[in-house]
Design an enzyme around this catalytic site. Structure first.
Site, PDB file in Angstrom:
ATOM      1  N   ASP A 192     -26.530 -13.003  10.005  1.00  0.00           N
ATOM      2  CA  ASP A 192     -27.473 -13.683  10.876  1.00  0.00           C
ATOM      3  C   ASP A 192     -26.789 -13.876  12.231  1.00  0.00           C
ATOM      4  OD1 ASP A 192     -29.860 -15.169  11.487  1.00  0.00           O
ATOM      5  OD2 ASP A 192     -28.662 -16.980  11.320  1.00  0.00           O
ATOM      6  N   ASP A 241     -27.273 -19.105   7.691  1.00  0.00           N
ATOM      7  CA  ASP A 241     -27.153 -20.563   7.683  1.00  0.00           C
ATOM      8  C   ASP A 241     -28.496 -21.280   7.655  1.00  0.00           C
ATOM      9  OD1 ASP A 241     -28.054 -19.954  10.188  1.00  0.00           O
ATOM     10  OD2 ASP A 241     -26.590 -21.172  11.272  1.00  0.00           O
ATOM     11  N   ASP A 250     -32.746 -17.567   5.646  1.00  0.00           N
ATOM     12  CA  ASP A 250     -31.757 -16.632   5.119  1.00  0.00           C
ATOM     13  C   ASP A 250     -31.635 -16.700   3.601  1.00  0.00           C
ATOM     14  OD1 ASP A 250     -30.949 -15.817   7.718  1.00  0.00           O
ATOM     15  OD2 ASP A 250     -29.757 -17.629   7.899  1.00  0.00           O
TER      16      ASP A 250
END
Length: 908
Positions: free
Chosen positions: A337, A644, A648
């Site tokens: 990410d 995070d 996700d």
């Protein structure tokens, strides 16, 4: 409302419906909300506003499942046969071994899955509602569709809302959408197209978001599992826990080994039946089963992984599931990410354009440390009037402020405005002092319709309107500009547009600033006041910058042959710019990017090729993150996914190893296999290094244990074929395979990483535990072990002082001594000692653990031979010093055997 009505209500595209239609569907009042008498009925129909999780397995079942391994099942059956024949001591020892293995595995892997519980805590809060025209505070669990909820700065959004009214409302949805900047919401957008992406639904607020600025109200349209956060929880729940590469390989190895064991045991039993009674034929078959099965291997693997866990913890990587240690070492792709993982998650001004000159800014985040430079030379903004004016405009035309919390600077309000305050601080301009010297009279809040914000101030010389906004909105209202000396000059729109384009291509978010003097008598500012006549001051360009340590980590991973890919909900231009800055590239040295919309149109084959080629995936929805990970896995890749946010979690769950950031949401932490406590992407490179070392140590353990099993099996099978007494009994084999193997193999778990482990490419995805060279090693050492056991047994039997018990005891002792030499040959102890003798200053690797293991093994073998209690149970005999020396001399050829096999199959 009926169940059918509820279902129909849940299927609506709320962002696409006008307010009166929503009011009609949910039978609610847009001003007074629901009547309180309606709430209990809706709670019964819709359920509480919380996420529900399926029940986990009971503890007793989890323990029983630890026995669900082919090799252990065979051992349990072997114990049952011994018990049936009345040999309870043998049966008890066999069952004790299997139970010990189950306890070790159960203890290490007893953490329950709690991802759904974490998701539930993500949406639990108090909510302010209007019910029956009265303002109330209620627990978020009691919200129902149709409720009218009020939002204000600092609130957590308690459910999915269709916004009815907004006033400068901004919501941080980074956990759900991946957007690094708070989104300005606008209830005026009455209807949006059905296909509008989640991140662009400006008339919606979603559960789990945080209100960073402004106020608003909205109608609850979804609660609990029906919220966008709830849908993600369902995606997680639907995922079946995938086996890791380690467990897959171990299961395949166990299955293949099981076939070999069953074939050999059946052959042994069949041969025995032709020569002995049924009970006498069972003993060699059971002995072969016990001898061929590496009982100590599951325990050794568990300990090796646990040691890897401890080492990773020291490097800020906490592993929640043991097999994840090895899996990370075999990763071929890391999907990361962007927001908060590769980047700081803090907007930072990096370039300034004023008076025709470009300035750069050092430092990152909201920490006011750094400086403004011109051509890499620090400058004093006070000496440059136009630059000083630009920084002042950024501070005054601003509704946010910075605070220091726990030693860190955080923005209270909009991150973009926080960046403007920070850059001014780097030039010595303090916000509070500037506001005191230039008091504000009035303001026009930022509105998406106008794309600017304006404030009216009394400065030392005149009343001034400061305006900030998009370059397009500001430039068309300007008729002049300031030069670098602060004097009014001609406006060069083309030059400014070129600079804006250059900044945008770097992924920078550009804000333009202008000012206008007005009459001293004016105390209000209106849109008409700034329609024209503005003087352009300059541009400030900012970005959520990449972490410097993350850049180094990306390069380290690529050097180790690991592909690194960015998956983000951010804009593709910004994501590509960040990727270029960090050195992302595919195998063709290109930065190929795709949007979620492009991926959605691809069939599985095209998608698999796209994810293999691409390094940046922008504007990606949670479901698409899952598809990306699955597509990579379909290509045979071992995928590590970092993240995070709530968005996700499903991909973290699907990946071969999910890695969550320490500051991330509880959802991502609980869905992941590993947690980085320092939020440092660089820790991933360190964890990969540890993972690779763990795998090498596991291979050493397998190559150390299996030759003993091979030698034992050959001994029993050949003895049965020749009709000779067994040189080693089933209980004695259990002693060797459990106590002796574990004490001598565990030290291999503490072997340090070998040099160059991160310079090697990832091992082949389908590489089995037993490669051809390892099979040759195991066969060669097994053959020697068989020769040693059989030869020593026959030698002692024929000696005038020998007995069958002493012959078996000495055969075992010779085997153990040979194992000690073999252990030294595959460890790093001897190479370290040689390097030390040649003047190396490095610490001798693995010495304490290895020495300790050998000492314990020797003590156990002395007890094995000289304890009357052990003699009675294991049918062994005491040994004299001369007999110990004979065993030692017989084991010496192992040195030459080990040196020979190490040449074609290096252990390190």
């Amino acid at each position: 409302m009926t169940a059918t009505a509820i279902k129909n209500a849940q299927e609506h595209q709320w962002h696409n419906l006008p307010e009166d239609k929503i009011s009609h569907i949910l039978v609610t009042d847009l001003e007074k909300g629901l009547d309180e008498v309606e709430i209990p009925q809706r709670l019964r129909e819709y359920g509480a506003n919380e996420l529900t999780a399926k029940e986990g397995k009971p503890v007793w079942l989890k323990f029983i499942l630890q026995f669900n391994q082919p090799l252990l099942i065979i051992l349990v059956c072997a114990g049952a046969i011994k018990a049936f024949l009345g040999e309870w001591i043998n049966a008890s020892v066999i069952w004790g071994v299997t139970t010990t293995n189950a306890i070790i595995s159960f203890t290490q892997e007893s953490q329950a899955e709690s991802a759904i519980a974490a998701l539930a805590s993500a949406v639990r809060t108090e909510a302010t509602v209007i019910r029956g025209g009265k303002k109330l505070k209620v627990p978020s669990q009691e919200l129902v569709p149709g409720d009218l909820v009020l939002l204000t700065s600092g609130d957590k959004v308690p459910a999915d809302l269709r916004l009815i009214k907004t006033r400068d409302l901004q919501i941080d949805e980074s956990g759900l959408t991946g957007e690094s900047v708070a989104v300005e919401k606008d209830a005026a957008d009455a209807t949006l197209p059905p296909e509008t992406p989640l991140a662009e639904r400006l008339n919606m607020a979603y559960a789990g978001g945080f209100v960073t600025f402004g106020q608003g109200s909205g109608i609850v349209v979804a609660t609990g599992n029906q919220t966008e956060t709830g849908k993600i929880s369902q995606l997680i729940e639907q995922r079946v826990d995938l086996t890791t590469p380690l467990t897959r390989k171990f299961n395949q190895f166990s299955q293949n080994w099981l076939y070999f064991v069953l074939f050999a045991a059946t052959l042994t039993f069949a041969i025995g039946l032709g020569r002995y009674t049924f009970q006498d034929a069972v003993e060699p078959a059971i002995a072969l089963i016990v001898g061929a099965i590496p009982e100590g291997l599951p325990a050794v693997i568990t300990v090796t992984l646990a040691v890897g866990v401890a080492r990773m913890a020291k490097r800020n990587a906490i592993v929640r599931k043991l097999p994840a240690v090895e899996t990370l070492g075999g990763a071929t792709v890391v999907c990361s990410d962007k927001t908060g993982t590769l980047t700081e998650n803090q907007m930072t001004v990096q370039e300034i354009y004023a008076g025709g000159e470009t300035y750069t800014v050092t430092g990152g985040g909201y920490n006011p440390e750094g400086e403004i430079q011109h051509k890499q030379t620090p400058i004093n903004a006070k000496d440059l009037p136009v630059l000083a004016e630009l920084l002042l405009a950024g501070v005054l035309c601003n509704d946010s402020h910075l605070e220091q919390k726990n030693g860190n600077w955080v923005v209270i309000g909009d991150p973009t405005e926080g960046a403007l305050i920070t850059v001014a601080s780097k030039a010595g301009l303090i916000q509070k002092a500037a506001e005191r010297m230039n008091p504000r009279f009035d303001s026009i809040p930022f509105e998406s319709e106008f794309q600017y914000m304006a404030t009216l101030h009394q400065t030392r010389h005149a009343k001034v309107i400061y305006v900030k906004g998009s370059a397009e909105a500001i430039l068309k209202r300007c008729s002049a500009a300031f030069n670098k000396d602060g004097k009014i000059t001609t406006l060069d729109v083309e030059a400014i547009d070129r600079r804006v384009d250059e900044m945008a291509k770097q992924g920078l978010r550009v804000l333009a600033f202008a000012k206008k003097k007005i009459a001293e008598s004016q105390d209000k500012v209106d849109h008409s006041d700034i329609e024209s006549g503005l003087a352009f001051i300059g541009l400030q360009a900012m970005i959520d910058p990449p972490r410097p340590e993350a850049i180094a980590a990306v390069h380290a991973c690529q050097a180790a042959g690991i592909q690194v890919k960015m998956i983000t909900g951010d804009h593709i231009t910004t994501a590509q710019a960040i990727a270029r800055r960090m050195g992302f590239r595919n195998q063709n040295k290109k930065v190929v990017a795709y949007t979620g919309a492009q991926l959605a149109k691809m069939n599985p084959n095209k998608l698999a090729n796209a994810v293999e080629e691409g390094v940046v995936f922008a504007r990606v929805a949670p479901e698409q993150k899952l598809r990306i990970v699955e597509a990579l896995q379909s290509k045979g890749e071992i995928v590590a996914m970092t993240g995070d946010g709530v968005n996700d979690a499903p991909a973290l769950k699907q990946a071969d190893i999910g890695i969550a950031m320490g500051s991330g949401t509880e959802v991502s932490k609980e869905a992941a296999d590993m947690l980085l406590t320092d939020d440092n992407f660089a820790s991933i490179a360190a964890a990969v290094e540890e993972g690779r070392s763990v795998y090498k140590n596991l291979i050493k353990a397998i190559c150390f244990i299996l030759p003993v099993n091979g030698g034992e099996s050959m001994t029993i099978l050949i003895s049965t074929l020749l009709g000779r007494d067994l040189p080693i009994l089933s209980l004695q084999i259990l002693w060797l395979n459990m106590l002796n193997s574990i004490t001598m193999t565990v030290p291999l778990s503490f072997e340090p990483k070998s040099e160059g482990v991160m310079k090697q490419p990832p091992r082949p995805v389908n590489e089995p535990f037993l490669t051809p060279n390892r099979i040759k090693r195991i066969l060669a050492v097994s053959l020697y072990n068989w020769t040693l056991i059989f030869g020593m047994f026959e030698f002692v039997r024929q000696a005038p002082w020998g007995s069958i018990e002493l012959a078996r005891t000495m055969a075992i002792q010779a085997l153990v001594m040979g194992r000690i030499f073999y252990l030294l040959s595959i460890s790093q102890l001897l190479p370290s000692l040689m390097a030390k003798l040649q003047g190396s200053t490095e610490k001798v690797s693995g010495a304490p653990a290895l020495a300790g293991g050998i000492i314990v093994a020797v003590i156990l073998q002395i007890i094995f031979a000289n304890s009357q209690f052990i003699n009675n149970i294991f049918q062994t005999a005491p040994m004299t010093l001369d007999q110990w020396i004979i065993c030692f001399l017989a084991s010496l050829p192992m040195i030459a055997i080990a040196a020979s096999v190490n040449r074609f199959d290096p252990p390190n």
